[in-house]
Design a protein around this motif. Structure first.
Motif: not given
Length: 320
Positions: A48-52
């Motif tokens: 669930g972590y948004d990592v670009d």
């Protein structure tokens, strides 16, 4: 090499501690190949972590705000700061927790989803603090500005802001921020002024509209090697905080209700109490004691007695 679970937590902690990481730097920190790093990043995304991810030679990874607030990885000091010291980041009510509170606040802001940000802003806008005068007797600092400045120091990014000098002159500044420094009841930024090619210290309550330019820089070392000592030496006429003690002809509970947030109030008997506070200027103790509507006697320091006599003479002339 650590096992997969502990390595993933370590990766998350690194992403929360720094705005942008080059892939090679992250892989070196974790002791893995860049291929393994990509798998670990995918694992964080599944959680669930948004990592670009940015491709290219200078590409890398950056944690951004998502649609939900995921768990944060914080150390013990940061957990304590989140529980009891968040407000201390702006009013200094809990000595020793200022810097760790700012660090923890930066982590929260980095991953806070928009819907929660709106709730926080609504609560702040609709709440009137039950205080008399500025918080803790010092100038107020905008929390959002404090976070922007602290994050720019952490990420090594140049800042632009408008600044009002002591004499009232307003200027636009372009700086390489180094450290946020808390002295007494005031916050300062120690930074390299790009336009003036020299070190400067800025009071955060006089700073408006700070914004990161995204341009990175190689960190410099402040004069003397210590940001706090540099800020102290750069402030002309900085007073050391003084202890103020007075005996007040009023019950302790009444005095506590009035100024107890900023002073230590100790009962002497049912009708008298002892008030102790620390101040770098006498304006605040004079106003606080005068606001009680009761007789009082200054125990120390002698300089406060002289200051109050001058006030008395001035008020006397005003009513003559």
């Amino acid at each position: 090499m650590a096992n997969t679970s502990s390595r993933t937590l370590r990766l998350l902690s690194l992403l929360q501690a720094h705005r942008h990481w080059r892939g090679s730097e992250l892989a070196e920190r974790l002791g893995v190949s860049e291929r393994t790093l990509r798998r670990d990043v995918d694992r964080l995304r599944e959680l669930g972590y948004d990592v670009d991810a940015t491709p290219g030679v200078d590409g890398g990874y950056q944690l951004r705000a998502g649609s939900a607030l995921p768990p944060l990885v914080v150390d013990d000091e940061e957990a304590v700061a989140l529980a009891v010291g968040m407000q201390a980041a702006t009013d200094g009510a809990v000595p020793g927790l200022e810097e760790v509170s700012v660090r923890a606040l930066g982590k929260v802001v980095q991953v806070l989803p928009p819907r929660l940000r709106r709730r926080v802003e609504t609560l702040r806008a609709m709440t009137v603090p039950a205080t008399w005068g500025p918080s803790s007797g010092g100038p107020s600092v905008d929390t959002e500005a404090l976070v922007v400045v602290a994050q720019a120091c952490r990420d090594g990014e140049r800042l632009r802001f408008d600044y009002t000098a002591r004499e009232g002159e307003e200027t636009a500044r372009h700086v390489e921020p180094h450290r946020v420094v808390k002295l007494g009841r005031r916050w300062y930024l120690a930074a390299w002024d790009v336009d003036r090619a020299d070190w400067r210290s800025f009071r955060l309550d006089r700073l408006r509209g700070p914004r990161s330019t995204g341009a990175r820089f190689v960190p410099r070392t402040p004069p003397g090697g210590d940001a706090a000592e540099y800020v102290k030496s750069s402030i002309v006429g900085l007073r050391e905080p003084q202890r103020v003690v007075a005996e007040v002809e009023a019950p302790a509970d009444r005095v506590q209700a009035r100024i107890g947030r900023w002073a230590l109030v100790t009962p002497v008997d049912d009708a008298r109490c002892r008030v102790e506070m620390t101040a770098d200027q006498f304006e605040w103790p004079a106003m606080a004691l005068g606001s009680l509507g009761a007789e009082f006697r200054v125990v120390e320091p002698h300089e406060l007695r002289v200051y109050l006599r001058e006030w008395s003479d001035r008020f006397g002339r005003a009513t003559a």
